[in-house]
Design a protein around this motif. Structure first.
Motif, PDB file in Angstrom:
ATOM      1  N   ILE A 225     -15.948  -2.744 -10.318  1.00 58.20           N
ATOM      2  CA  ILE A 225     -15.554  -2.977  -8.920  1.00 58.20           C
ATOM      3  C   ILE A 225     -16.507  -3.969  -8.254  1.00 58.20           C
ATOM      4  CG2 ILE A 225     -15.245  -1.888  -6.667  1.00 58.20           C
ATOM      5  CD1 ILE A 225     -14.679   0.762  -8.275  1.00 58.20           C
ATOM      6  N   ARG A 260      -8.750  -4.044 -15.597  1.00 61.74           N
ATOM      7  CA  ARG A 260      -9.254  -3.549 -14.312  1.00 61.74           C
ATOM      8  C   ARG A 260      -9.571  -4.698 -13.358  1.00 61.74           C
ATOM      9  NH1 ARG A 260     -11.456   1.436 -13.277  1.00 61.74           N
ATOM     10  NH2 ARG A 260     -13.282   0.520 -12.286  1.00 61.74           N
ATOM     11  N   LYS A 263      -6.431  -6.175 -11.937  1.00 59.70           N
ATOM     12  CA  LYS A 263      -5.846  -5.303 -10.913  1.00 59.70           C
ATOM     13  C   LYS A 263      -6.653  -5.360  -9.610  1.00 59.70           C
ATOM     14  CE  LYS A 263      -2.720  -3.538 -13.745  1.00 59.70           C
ATOM     15  NZ  LYS A 263      -1.290  -3.863 -13.615  1.00 59.70           N
ATOM     16  N   LEU A 264      -7.969  -5.377  -9.743  1.00 54.14           N
ATOM     17  CA  LEU A 264      -8.819  -5.410  -8.555  1.00 54.14           C
ATOM     18  C   LEU A 264      -8.642  -6.697  -7.756  1.00 54.14           C
ATOM     19  CD1 LEU A 264     -12.006  -3.867 -10.183  1.00 54.14           C
ATOM     20  CD2 LEU A 264     -10.833  -2.916  -8.185  1.00 54.14           C
ATOM     21  N   TRP A 462      -5.997  -5.841  -1.737  1.00 47.29           N
ATOM     22  CA  TRP A 462      -6.198  -4.670  -0.880  1.00 47.29           C
ATOM     23  C   TRP A 462      -7.251  -3.709  -1.428  1.00 47.29           C
ATOM     24  CZ3 TRP A 462      -1.765  -5.195  -3.899  1.00 47.29           C
ATOM     25  CH2 TRP A 462      -1.510  -4.185  -4.827  1.00 47.29           C
ATOM     26  N   LEU A 463      -7.426  -3.669  -2.739  1.00 50.76           N
ATOM     27  CA  LEU A 463      -8.414  -2.758  -3.311  1.00 50.76           C
ATOM     28  C   LEU A 463      -9.829  -3.174  -2.924  1.00 50.76           C
ATOM     29  CD1 LEU A 463      -6.897  -2.215  -6.866  1.00 50.76           C
ATOM     30  CD2 LEU A 463      -6.993  -0.555  -5.007  1.00 50.76           C
ATOM     31  N   GLN A 466     -10.629  -2.703   0.740  1.00 49.93           N
ATOM     32  CA  GLN A 466     -10.986  -1.311   1.028  1.00 49.93           C
ATOM     33  C   GLN A 466     -12.428  -1.024   0.611  1.00 49.93           C
ATOM     34  OE1 GLN A 466      -9.149   1.483   2.230  1.00 49.93           O
ATOM     35  NE2 GLN A 466      -7.658   0.008   2.987  1.00 49.93           N
ATOM     36  N   ILE A 504     -11.293   3.553  -4.681  1.00 49.08           N
ATOM     37  CA  ILE A 504     -10.449   2.621  -5.445  1.00 49.08           C
ATOM     38  C   ILE A 504      -9.345   3.380  -6.164  1.00 49.08           C
ATOM     39  CG2 ILE A 504     -10.440   1.098  -7.448  1.00 49.08           C
ATOM     40  CD1 ILE A 504     -11.482  -0.281  -4.982  1.00 49.08           C
ATOM     41  N   ASP A 505      -9.684   4.496  -6.778  1.00 50.97           N
ATOM     42  CA  ASP A 505      -8.675   5.282  -7.499  1.00 50.97           C
ATOM     43  C   ASP A 505      -7.578   5.759  -6.554  1.00 50.97           C
ATOM     44  OD1 ASP A 505     -10.110   4.919  -9.785  1.00 50.97           O
ATOM     45  OD2 ASP A 505     -10.920   6.947  -9.881  1.00 50.97           O
ATOM     46  N   THR A 507      -6.762   4.583  -3.536  1.00 52.35           N
ATOM     47  CA  THR A 507      -6.020   3.455  -2.965  1.00 52.35           C
ATOM     48  C   THR A 507      -5.032   2.908  -3.971  1.00 52.35           C
ATOM     49  OG1 THR A 507      -7.937   2.889  -1.604  1.00 52.35           O
ATOM     50  CG2 THR A 507      -6.245   1.215  -1.841  1.00 52.35           C
ATOM     51  N   ALA A 508      -5.467   2.778  -5.222  1.00 49.25           N
ATOM     52  CA  ALA A 508      -4.579   2.272  -6.267  1.00 49.25           C
ATOM     53  C   ALA A 508      -3.392   3.197  -6.457  1.00 49.25           C
ATOM     54  CB  ALA A 508      -5.347   2.118  -7.579  1.00 49.25           C
ATOM     55  N   GLU A 511      -1.041   2.903  -3.301  1.00 51.17           N
ATOM     56  CA  GLU A 511      -0.350   1.629  -3.089  1.00 51.17           C
ATOM     57  C   GLU A 511       0.616   1.280  -4.207  1.00 51.17           C
ATOM     58  OE1 GLU A 511      -0.520  -0.120  -0.446  1.00 51.17           O
ATOM     59  OE2 GLU A 511      -2.169   0.882   0.591  1.00 51.17           O
TER      60      GLU A 511
END
Length: 526
Positions: A225, A260, A263-264, A462-463, A466, A504-505, A507-508, A511
């Motif tokens: 992250i 990852r 996705k981030l 968005w991740l 946040q 993160i977990d 929110t993912a 969303e």
């Protein structure tokens, strides 16, 4: 202990690292089911028969180690087991945390409940009582060589069974005897082989491995992250994380990290803004995140796989197979976990090492559009310069701790134990290195958040938006010098609490369910 907790049947169910932690933390309740109790009774009966027959069996009616040829009379077998707990309690150094001591109790219960050690039902019940009542033995951290079992720390762990040793009470070390008396608990009189069974085993090493597995998992997840946030701050390229590239070198860890990061960074305006820039490639600390973080994930997975075997193994000696077969072997030898913990130690150090390089990179300014030292008015202000001194010191300290303890062996027990694993040192070093990595990641988190801020008004995905917002709830943007140690402490609290990872977990998952799978595969559960 709270009621209505999920229950775990020692000896009848498969123990995992996550379950062991839940039991140690009082989030699950342990028990012995009737089938396990019956097997334990049968194993105890076999030991009683051995004593009655008078046939020499190591540790039951003989001395220990080099005294294995010295016969002990039936009348002295109880004193023999009492003496072994006292004589082997030679631990030194700072005590383990109560949680690691409780992990040792959990792991020893699972091993003894396999009913291959001849331990009595009432002894297992007493260990269960210690867990349920929260009466945790005090265990020194040094003194085990990781073979013949973790003898010294396990002896200290079980001294309270016989009314000796110390326990934790209100975070203070107090004598066990008066605490047991206050609970109406009398010291046990150990049966044949019980003392030996209690101290033979790898539970000190394995408890450290469980703790290290959880801590490393959190460091790995948060390093991805923070690394992604740093890519945004430094206007790094997404191409090095392309799925097609990593399909050509398909290590599990590498592919997982690349996925990852993709996705981030999904939906990032910052990436789109510099997609046609003239830079051909990024420095390795950005470009090679999948390869470096991924290699460390593979090390984590290796320890996880070995630990799942160890947590459900019989590591006692001798082992009672049946009425006619008792084997004096070497299941107590800590080498399998010792080597894996040394591997994890190196893998953790590398996470800190590459994190320090990204911190340094962020301070350079150069062609990334960031101000040098991440502050506009430098000269009067030192900016983030000295934070990197701290991360460099921690990274260097970790390198000095990476010498593999398992590469060493010093003979003990008058040559009877002529090769030992030193796995206890491997476990302690792994946790020490991971503690340093947490601090390095805290500094990178602050640095990445500062760099990230300079990309406004552009937004990331968005991740990461946040994640950045969470940091800013605790640490403000720095426009001038301040006591950055306070910022580092707040960043460390975020890292150690796992708040960033959980955010993160969640929110993912909220969303995009398909995106959430990138955060809960094989590497994210244990």
């Amino acid at each position: 202990m709270p009621k209505n907790l999920q229950e775990f049947a020692f000896g009848a169910a498969n123990l995992t690292a996550g379950t062991a932690l839940a039991l140690a933390r009082g989030q699950m309740r342990g028990l012995l089911n009737p089938q396990t109790r019956k097997k334990v009774q049968q194993s105890e009966a076999i030991v009683s028969e051995i004593v009655a027959r008078g046939k020499a069996v190591y540790g039951i009616n003989t001395g220990f180690g080099p005294l294995c040829t010295t016969r002990i009379s039936p009348d002295e077998t109880t004193q023999l087991q009492f003496n072994i707990l006292k004589s082997h309690s030679v631990g030194v150094g700072p005590p383990l945390t109560p949680e690691v001591s409780r992990l040792m109790l959990v792991l020893k219960l699972q091993a003894l409940a396999q009913a291959r050690s001849g331990v009595r039902e009432q002894t297992l019940d007493r260990i269960l009582w210690h867990l349920d009542a929260g009466v945790t033995p005090v265990v020194p951290s040094q003194g085990s060589v990781g073979a013949s079992g973790d003898l010294a720390p396990l002896a200290h762990l079980f001294l309270p069974l016989i009314g000796l040793g110390y326990v934790w009470q209100d975070d203070k070390k107090v004598p066990a005897g008066p605490v047991l008396e206050a609970h109406g608990i009398k010291p046990l009189e150990l049966g044949p082989k019980e003392g030996l069974a209690l101290i033979n085993g790898t539970q000190f090493i394995a408890a450290h491995a469980v703790a290290a597995l959880e801590k490393m998992h959190a460091c790995l997840a948060q390093a991805d992250i923070i690394g992604a946030m740093m890519i945004e701050g430094l206007q790094g390229s997404l191409m090095p994380f392309h799925e097609a590239l990593h399909d050509l070198r398909p290590y599990q860890g590498t592919r997982h990290v690349a996925s990852r990061i993709r996705k981030l960074l999904q939906g990032s305006e910052i990436l789109e803004d510099h997609i046609d820039c003239e830079r051909v490639q990024d420095p390795y600390s950005l470009r090679c995140i999948p390869q470096v973080h991924g290699a460390s994930r593979n090390a984590w997975l290796h320890l996880k796989e070995l630990l799942e075997v160890e947590l459900n193994a019989v590591t006692d000696n001798p082992v009672i197979i049946d009425r006619d077969l008792s084997i004096s072997g070497g299941n107590f030898h800590g080498q399998p976990l010792a080597m894996a913990l040394d591997y994890l130690c190196l893998a953790a150090s590398e996470i800190g090492n590459i994190s320090d390089r990204r911190i340094y990179l962020a301070l350079e300014g150069n062609n990334t559009g960031l101000p040098t030292l991440l502050m506009q008015d430098t000269g009067l202000n030192s900016g983030y310069m000295i934070l990197q001194y701290t991360s460099a010191a921690l990274a260097s300290e970790n390198k000095s701790l990476c010498f593999p303890a398992s590469a060493d062996s010093i003979p003990t027990s008058m040559g009877q134990e002529d090769h030992v694993s030193m796995g206890s040192i491997s476990g302690r070093k792994a946790l020490q290195v991971l503690g340093n990595v947490e601090k390095i990641l805290a500094i990178e988190l602050l640095t990445a958040a500062q760099a990230f801020e300079y990309r406004k008004p552009l937004k990331s995905g968005w991740l990461l938006e946040q994640a950045h917002a969470l940091v800013r709830k605790h640490v403000s943007f720095a426009e001038e010098d301040r006591v950055f140690a306070e910022d580092i402490e707040k960043g460390l609290e975020l890292i150690q609490s796992g708040a960033l990872m959980r955010l993160i977990d969640k929110t993912a998952a909220r969303e995009d369910q398909s995106l959430a799978t990138a955060f809960d595969p094989l590497f994210e559960t244990f």
